[in-house]
Design a protein around this motif. Structure first.
Motif, mmCIF file in Angstrom:
data_model
loop_
_atom_site.group_PDB
_atom_site.id
_atom_site.type_symbol
_atom_site.label_atom_id
_atom_site.label_comp_id
_atom_site.label_asym_id
_atom_site.label_seq_id
_atom_site.Cartn_x
_atom_site.Cartn_y
_atom_site.Cartn_z
ATOM 1 N N LYS A 157 0.830 -1.196 0.000
ATOM 2 C CA LYS A 157 0.000 0.000 0.000
ATOM 3 C C LYS A 157 0.871 1.255 0.000
ATOM 4 O O LYS A 157 2.033 1.223 0.401
ATOM 5 N N GLU A 175 -3.880 -8.709 -13.377
ATOM 6 C CA GLU A 175 -5.260 -8.304 -13.096
ATOM 7 C C GLU A 175 -5.800 -7.410 -14.200
ATOM 8 O O GLU A 175 -5.109 -6.521 -14.699
ATOM 9 N N GLY A 223 -9.449 -5.118 -15.156
ATOM 10 C CA GLY A 223 -10.703 -4.573 -14.655
ATOM 11 C C GLY A 223 -11.705 -4.417 -15.786
ATOM 12 O O GLY A 223 -11.342 -3.997 -16.890
ATOM 13 N N GLN A 273 -13.416 -11.418 -9.190
ATOM 14 C CA GLN A 273 -14.138 -10.782 -8.092
ATOM 15 C C GLN A 273 -15.104 -9.762 -8.661
ATOM 16 O O GLN A 273 -14.750 -8.982 -9.548
ATOM 17 N N ARG A 274 -16.308 -9.782 -8.114
ATOM 18 C CA ARG A 274 -17.329 -8.848 -8.554
ATOM 19 C C ARG A 274 -17.644 -7.896 -7.412
ATOM 20 O O ARG A 274 -17.990 -8.330 -6.318
ATOM 21 N N HIS A 275 -17.510 -6.609 -7.681
ATOM 22 C CA HIS A 275 -17.753 -5.608 -6.655
ATOM 23 C C HIS A 275 -19.168 -5.050 -6.800
ATOM 24 O O HIS A 275 -19.629 -4.792 -7.926
ATOM 25 N N ASP A 279 -18.903 -4.178 -12.091
ATOM 26 C CA ASP A 279 -17.567 -3.688 -11.732
ATOM 27 C C ASP A 279 -16.811 -4.913 -11.233
ATOM 28 O O ASP A 279 -17.041 -5.381 -10.119
ATOM 29 N N ALA A 327 -13.080 -7.558 -11.309
ATOM 30 C CA ALA A 327 -11.642 -7.737 -11.514
ATOM 31 C C ALA A 327 -11.393 -9.203 -11.852
ATOM 32 O O ALA A 327 -11.999 -10.102 -11.256
ATOM 33 N N TYR A 366 -3.846 -6.260 -7.192
ATOM 34 C CA TYR A 366 -4.271 -5.686 -5.907
ATOM 35 C C TYR A 366 -5.473 -6.425 -5.301
ATOM 36 O O TYR A 366 -5.576 -6.558 -4.090
ATOM 37 N N ASN A 367 -6.392 -6.866 -6.145
ATOM 38 C CA ASN A 367 -7.613 -7.489 -5.641
ATOM 39 C C ASN A 367 -7.453 -8.962 -5.297
ATOM 40 O O ASN A 367 -8.408 -9.580 -4.820
ATOM 41 N N PHE A 368 -6.269 -9.526 -5.515
ATOM 42 C CA PHE A 368 -6.124 -10.966 -5.354
ATOM 43 C C PHE A 368 -4.967 -11.350 -4.421
ATOM 44 O O PHE A 368 -4.432 -12.448 -4.524
ATOM 45 N N SER A 397 -4.511 -9.426 2.476
ATOM 46 C CA SER A 397 -4.133 -8.169 3.131
ATOM 47 C C SER A 397 -3.680 -8.438 4.549
ATOM 48 O O SER A 397 -3.896 -9.509 5.086
#
Length: 277
Positions: free
Chosen positions: A112, A146, A148, A215-217, A232, A234, A272-274, A277
């Protein structure tokens, strides 16, 4: 790992050091490589940071770091900077550009913005503490990038016209006929939304089948018709499957575009989405 607005360097180094040229260790990302990577012509990072360096995390893991003067990147300066959108944007873009440079590595796990430690030892110690988690992320994203994808309903498009009731030749003569016309319009709009969402779901399934993960946001609440976001998402795509993924996106965009849906594609990005964290 310490991140935005709460850097360990500022807390552990002490305020008294800020006037003594104290520096922390700024971490951009972790990369996986069998041998020491070549820094090459990596782009410059956020303003005021030192030159890029590599720290050996062991077993093929390397940290891309730079010296961060605490007079500019201590806890208090960063807190002040968070209110300066121009400075913050400049830092964020520069950080992202450096991380993107390392997409050439087999696997990259981005950190980050403003991930700062007191020194190299502290940075490596934190990596060691989270090594299992980091290794899982590395295995998940190795050889993958990734992408989008966003799909929107375009106002005034063909799909809207195809279900919109014809305008009455004359103004309704009664309250009943007026309410009936309003209900017809609402029903047509509802039908458009249902039909559009069904098609978007199929498009998502088509693309997800070509990805290692997806991933679906949820769309933001309260969107207006002009910015109606139906998807939206990824997608984590293996580099060897990118040609098929791109071809599928073109087919989806062509199919949906004929009926008035807009498809926006971005990437490839760091994953970033996978990552954990």
């Amino acid at each position: 790992m310490t991140t935005t607005g709460g850097d360990a360097a500022a807390r552990q180094g002490g305020r008294s050091e800020l006037g003594m040229g104290a520096k922390g260790t700024y971490v951009y990302c972790a990369v996986q490589a069998h041998r020491k990577p070549n820094l090459g012509r990596a782009p410059s990072g956020p303003p005021g940071l030192g030159k890029h360096r590599l720290l050996d995390g062991g077993k093929g893991l390397w940290l891309v770091v730079a010296d961060a003067p605490l007079s500019r990147y201590g806890e208090e300066p960063i807190q002040r900077g968070l209110h300066d959108l121009k400075w913050l944007s400049r830092c964020a873009v520069a950080h992202e550009t450096v991380v993107e440079y390392w997409l050439r590595a087999r696997a990259v796990v981005p950190m980050k913005l403003f991930t700062i430690f007191e020194n190299d030892f502290r940075a490596l110690s934190e990596i060691g503490r989270k090594r299992r988690q980091l290794d899982r992320s590395m295995r998940r994203v190795a050889g993958r990038r990734e992408w989008g994808v966003r799909i929107r309903a375009v106002p005034g498009s063909g799909v809207v016209r195809s279900v919109r009731p014809a305008r009455p030749a004359k103004t309704p003569r009664s309250g009943a006929s007026y309410l009936a016309a309003k209900k017809q319009a609402r029903d047509a709009t509802r039908e458009l939304a249902v039909r559009g969402q069904s098609r978007v779901n199929r498009a998502f399934g088509t693309l997800a089948a070509l990805a290692a993960d997806a991933q679906r946001h949820p769309p933001p609440a309260g969107g207006t018709q002009k910015t109606r976001l139906l998807l939206d998402a990824a997608f984590l795509v293996a580099t060897v499957r990118m040609p098929r993924f791109r071809a599928a996106i073109r087919r989806v965009a062509r199919d949906l575009g004929r009926d008035g849906y807009g498809v926006e594609v971005t990437g490839p990005w760091p994953p970033y989405n996978f990552i954990e964290s």
